[in-house]
Structure formats: structure tokens, C-alpha cells
Design an enzyme around this catalytic site. Structure first.
Site, PDB file in Angstrom:
ATOM      1  CD  GLU A   1      14.042   6.929   6.210  1.00  0.00           C
ATOM      2  OE1 GLU A   1      13.167   6.536   7.381  1.00  0.00           O
ATOM      3  OE2 GLU A   1      14.366   6.342   5.679  1.00  0.00           O
TER       4      GLU A   1
ATOM      5  CB  CYS B   1      10.787   4.584   9.714  1.00  0.00           C
ATOM      6  SG  CYS B   1      10.692   4.546   8.199  1.00  0.00           S
TER       7      CYS B   1
ATOM      8  CB  THR C   1       5.575   1.499  -0.223  1.00  0.00           C
ATOM      9  OG1 THR C   1       7.179   1.185  -0.659  1.00  0.00           O
ATOM     10  CG2 THR C   1       5.075   0.254  -0.580  1.00  0.00           C
TER      11      THR C   1
ATOM     12  CB  SER D   1      12.369  -4.408   4.720  1.00  0.00           C
ATOM     13  OG  SER D   1      10.987  -4.445   3.952  1.00  0.00           O
TER      14      SER D   1
ATOM     15  CG  HIS E   1       6.897   2.520  10.354  1.00  0.00           C
ATOM     16  ND1 HIS E   1       6.570   3.886   9.794  1.00  0.00           N
ATOM     17  CD2 HIS E   1       7.526   1.848   9.597  1.00  0.00           C
ATOM     18  CE1 HIS E   1       7.464   3.612   8.858  1.00  0.00           C
ATOM     19  NE2 HIS E   1       7.792   2.498   8.578  1.00  0.00           N
TER      20      HIS E   1
ATOM     21  CE  LYS F   1       2.528  -8.488   4.562  1.00  0.00           C
ATOM     22  NZ  LYS F   1       2.134  -9.887   4.107  1.00  0.00           N
TER      23      LYS F   1
ATOM     24  CG  ASN G   1       6.941   4.897   4.085  1.00  0.00           C
ATOM     25  OD1 ASN G   1       6.585   5.434   5.509  1.00  0.00           O
ATOM     26  ND2 ASN G   1       7.754   3.875   4.177  1.00  0.00           N
TER      27      ASN G   1
ATOM     28  CB  SER H   1      14.891  -0.039   8.044  1.00  0.00           C
ATOM     29  OG  SER H   1      13.745  -0.531   7.551  1.00  0.00           O
TER      30      SER H   1
END
Ligand code: HMG
Length: 413
Positions: free
Chosen positions: A81, A113, A156, A205, A244, A253, A300, A333
Site C-alpha cells: 500500500e 494490509c 505504530t 480501526s 496481522h 486484543k 507495522n 483496513s
């Protein structure tokens, strides 16, 4: 037909910013970045490096390590990207730099991603389809994650590339044929044409990521073969789960959510619910934490992130995982997500070295003024700074054309 990843190779820039230093410069407690997000260091690309040179460096290492003649590659896909042109694909620059033959399908893929997984699945389907000529694809995911200086996204960032050989003799990962997918049009993260840094609605996000995980996981759970018994969790069939990982805490999370969804779908939910937090934490330590070591030190890498986790895991634990099954979750995303699995082949040890440990061991730590200078001058091209470890450089941009070259072997060694 058995199809999967025959081997992987990783490239990460030779410069890294410790997050504790960034936190101090931004007046934030370092623990917010190191514990709250789980990031220790983030990789920073110098101006002579862009997504083309990183992809080519990873690809060259892979072809060399696998002893593959570039002429035999029939498909070359680059997922990114951080494209360098609105029409000309990153992949065609890489095609030339790697000396891949002319009988080759070459293109770039974009879906934030998720594109690395889109490329992997496309290549795997192409190999499965067969044909007159033996089919082997080179898939490279490469990105530079950039957010505005001082913004919440700044800690990030990161950069890197992962190259994967996809074919009928997988020694790194045999891909399962069933996958669970999910798609929804959301504005969680985007980069309008002409902007170098991404725009992001950060907290939203995270919600979109978790919603997509729920969708893809539910689809996968239903497609699992042999079908799960009513008292069985999918997690019990997996040795590791890779996500990811824009930052390691996101994987934590995600896994918390997956464990809950998984047990809720069984008849044992009432018994598991009171001890869910404990069960999720134990499951995270066993299934997820081992795959996050490299992400905590690179940051990232967008399309490459999931595959950096895979490469790092196989390098550190490949031998012990031989014959075991891994779960992989890809999120891009915008959004699209896919959950799939793969089995680590018995002879993985022979291909497990993807260069992650070596690349991380020889990096130079930089301070915040140097990071800000490199970021400001980003992708202008020029001489490689001391300690540069890439094999290719962006010399510069002349008349809107990008000029690349290969470094002397001594520099690239
Ligand atoms: P933020 O506002 O800086 O941070 O944004 P926060 O206030 O949410 O705090 C982060 C964590 O630190 C929290 O933990 C705090 O409690 C903790 P949590 O509650 O979430 O578990 N914390 C502390 N911990 C220890 N000591 C302290 C302390 N203070 C606070 N003193 C955010 C965080 C992730 C939103 C921001 O960094 C961001 O916008 N990042 C970019 C977007 C992103 O990565 N999103 C992830 C999901 S979307 C995705 O993965 C796709 C993507 O890769 C792009 C693509 O697909 O192409 C981004």
C-alpha cells in the site's frame, strides 16, 4: 494437490528507533508505547530505500537461499500500500532487479494490509490450477508504514518486506484449502492520492479489525473440516495463532475476542464464561506471544506484518512445530479479512532460516532527531548511509522516473 509456501525471506531496514526515546520526545510515559502498544523499536527506512528496493532485497535473498533460477518464476506478485506510481507497478521494477524471465505474469496488488494475503491466495490458486509448465510463484509483501509526526499513529510505524515462494513443494507451510473471509466498506484507515502519510481513525480501526475478525472466524469455523464437535473449540486444533499485527497489543486484543467467539459457539460456554479472562490469557501466552517477537522490534509492516510473524515463528520454533497446524488472520483496513490455516511440514528445519534474527542483530539504533531527518527526506534517493544492509538502492527520481541500482556485493553481504 499440496500447495503452500516453499520458503520465506525477510528484509528489514538497518535502522531502528527505540520507542522509549520517541515517548520521551513526545512527553508520553514510555510504558504507554512499550506496554500499552507492546512495541519496543520501529524500523526506519533511509531515503535511498523504498518499497521497490526492500521487496527486491527480500526477493533476491529468497531466490538465492532456495537455489531457484529466476527464469522459472511464472508469476511475480508484489503486495503493497506504499506504491511508487499510480500506474506502473512496483512488481515490474522488482522483476527487472531480480532478473525474472519474460514468461511471467507480473502485477501489484492493493487492499491495505490485506493485499499480502490476496497475493498469497491468488498465487496458491494459480499453482493449484496447474498447466503445461511447472508453476512456482514469487509473492512479496512490502511496505513502509507512515503516520504524521506527533500523531497517535506515530508509534505504530515500521518498514519491511517478506518474500515467499509459493509452489507445489511447500517446506515452510502447507496451506489449508478452506478459508473464512469477510468484507465491509469502512473508513478506518486510508491514504488519499498525493499524501505520503496515512490518515486513520485509530480507535474505530481497532473496532473494525475486531468486527472483521468475528466475521472471518465465524465463516471459517463453519467451514472447518472435519466439522467441530459441539463441545470442541477450534483453538484446540491449533498449535499457534498468528495475526496481522500493527502493534503486538492488537494481536492480544484480537485473540481475546477469538477465544470468546470460539467458546461461545460450543455447548461448554456456560462452564468457560466465568474463567474466560484467565483462559484467554493462557491461550495468548501459548498460541500468540511466540509469534510477536519480531513485530515488537520492527513495528507495522502493513501487508508484510502477518508474514513477518510467520517467518519469525518458523525461525525460532519451526523444528518444534513440525507437523502442527497454525491459524493465520489477515486484516486490511477498508476492509477485507481472511482467516486460514496451514500445517508446518516435517522437514521445515531445512528452510526455517528466513533471515529475521540476522537482520535484527545487525541494525543501528538511531535517535529522534535522526529519525525525524530520515522521515523528512524520505524516498529522495541517494547514497546509502553507513550500515545500510539492502542489496538495491533508489538512486533518485529524474523526469518523474525512478532510477534503481544494485549495490556492490561487498556492501550487500
Ligand atoms: P492512542 O490514543 O495513542 O493510545 O492510540 P490509547 O490511549 O488507546 O492507549 C494505548 C494503550 O496504552 C491502551 O491500552 C492504554 O490503556 C495503554 P488498551 O486499553 O488498548 O489495552 N496505556 C498505558 N499502558 C501502560 N502505561 C501507561 C499507559 N498509558 C496508556 N502509562 C492507537 C492507540 C492504536 C489507536 C493509535 O496508535 C493508532 O491510531 N494507530 C494506528 C492505527 C492502527 O494501528 N489500528 C489497528 C487496527 S487497524 C489495522 O490493523 C490496519 C492497519 O495496519 C492498516 C492497513 O490495513 O493497511 C493500521
Amino acid at each position: 494437490m499440496t500447495v503452500g509456501i516453499e520458503r520465506l525471506a525477510v528484509y528489514v531496514p538497518a535502522y531502528a528507533l527505540p520507542l522509549a526515546a520517541l515517548a520521551r520526545a513526545r512527553g508520553v510515559p514510555p510504558e504507554k508505547m512499550t506496554q500499552g502498544l507492546g512495541v519496543e523499536e520501529m524500523a526506519i527506512a533511509p531515503p535511498c530505500e523504498d518499497v521497490v528496493t526492500m521487496a527486491a532485497s527480500a526477493g533476491a535473498r529468497l531466490l538465492r537461499a532456495a537455489h531457484v533460477d529466476p527464469e522459472t518464476i511464472g508469476m511475480l506478485l508484489v503486495a503493497t500500500e506504499t506504491g511508487v506510481d499510480n500506474a506502473k507497478p512496483v512488481a515490474i521494477f522488482v522483476h527487472e532487479l531480480l532478473g525474472v524471465g519474460r514468461r511471467c505474469r507480473v502485477y501489484e496488488l492493493k487492499h491495505a494490509c490485506y493485499a499480502g494475503t490476496a497475493a498469497l491466495m491468488t498465487a496458491a490458486d494459480w499453482v493449484r490450477a496447474g498447466g503445461g509448465r511447472p508453476r512456482r510463484a514469487l509473492v512479496i509483501a512490502a511496505d513502509i508504514a507512515r503516520y504524521a509526526l506527533g500523531s497517535p499513529g506515530e508509534p505504530t510505524q515500521g518498514a519491511g518486506a517478506v518474500a515467499m515462494l509459493v509452489g507445489p513443494e511447500p517446506r515452510a507451510l502447507v496451506l489449508g484449502e478452506e478459508t473464512g473471509t469477510y468484507a465491509d466498506n469502512v473508513y478506518d484507515f486510508w491514504r488519499p492520492i498525493g499524501r505520503r502519510e496515512a490518515l486513520v481513525d485509530g480507535k474505530y480501526s481497532v473496532e473494525c479489525y475486531l468486527a472483521a475478525l468475528a466475521g472471518a472466524f465465524t465463516a471459517f469455523r463453519g467451514a472447518e473440516r472435519p466439522a467441530l464437535r459441539s463441545d470442541e473449540a477450534l483453538g484446540d486444533r491449533l498449535a499457534r495463532m498468528l495475526y496481522h499485527s500493527p502493534f503486538p497489543k492488537m494481536a492480544m486484543k484480537a485473540h481475546r475476542r477469538l477465544v470468546e467467539l470460539d467458546w461461545r459457539a460450543t455447548e461448554r460456554w456456560a462452564a468457560v464464561e466465568p474463567r474466560l479472562e484467565e483462559a484467554a490469557a493462557a491461550s495468548y501466552r501459548e498460541l500468540v506471544a511466540p509469534g510477536l517477537a519480531a513485530v515488537a522490534r520492527v513495528g507495522n509492516t502493513y501487508t508484510a506484518s502477518l508474514y513477518l510473524c510467520l517467518a519469525s515463528l518458523l525461525e525460532t520454533e519451526g523444528r518444534a512445530l513440525a507437523g502442527r497446524r497454525l491459524g493465520l488472520f489477515s486484516y486490511g483496513s477498508g476492509c477485507c479479512a481472511e482467516l486460514f490455516t496451514g500445517t508446518v511440514p516435517a522437514d521445515v528445519a531445512a528452510v526455517a532460516d528466513a533471515g529475521v534474527g540476522e537482520a535484527l542483530a545487525r541494525r543501528t539504533l538511531i535517535d529522534v532527531p535522526e529519525y525525524e531527518r530520515l522521515t523528512r527526506d524520505g524516498e529522495a534517493g541517494g547514497e546509502p548511509p553507513p550500515g545500510f544492509s539492502g542489496e538495491f538502492v533508489l538512486h533518485g527520481i529524474r523526469d518523474d522516473r525512478r532510477e534503481y541500482g544494485r549495490l556492490r556485493a561487498a556492501l550487500a553481504a
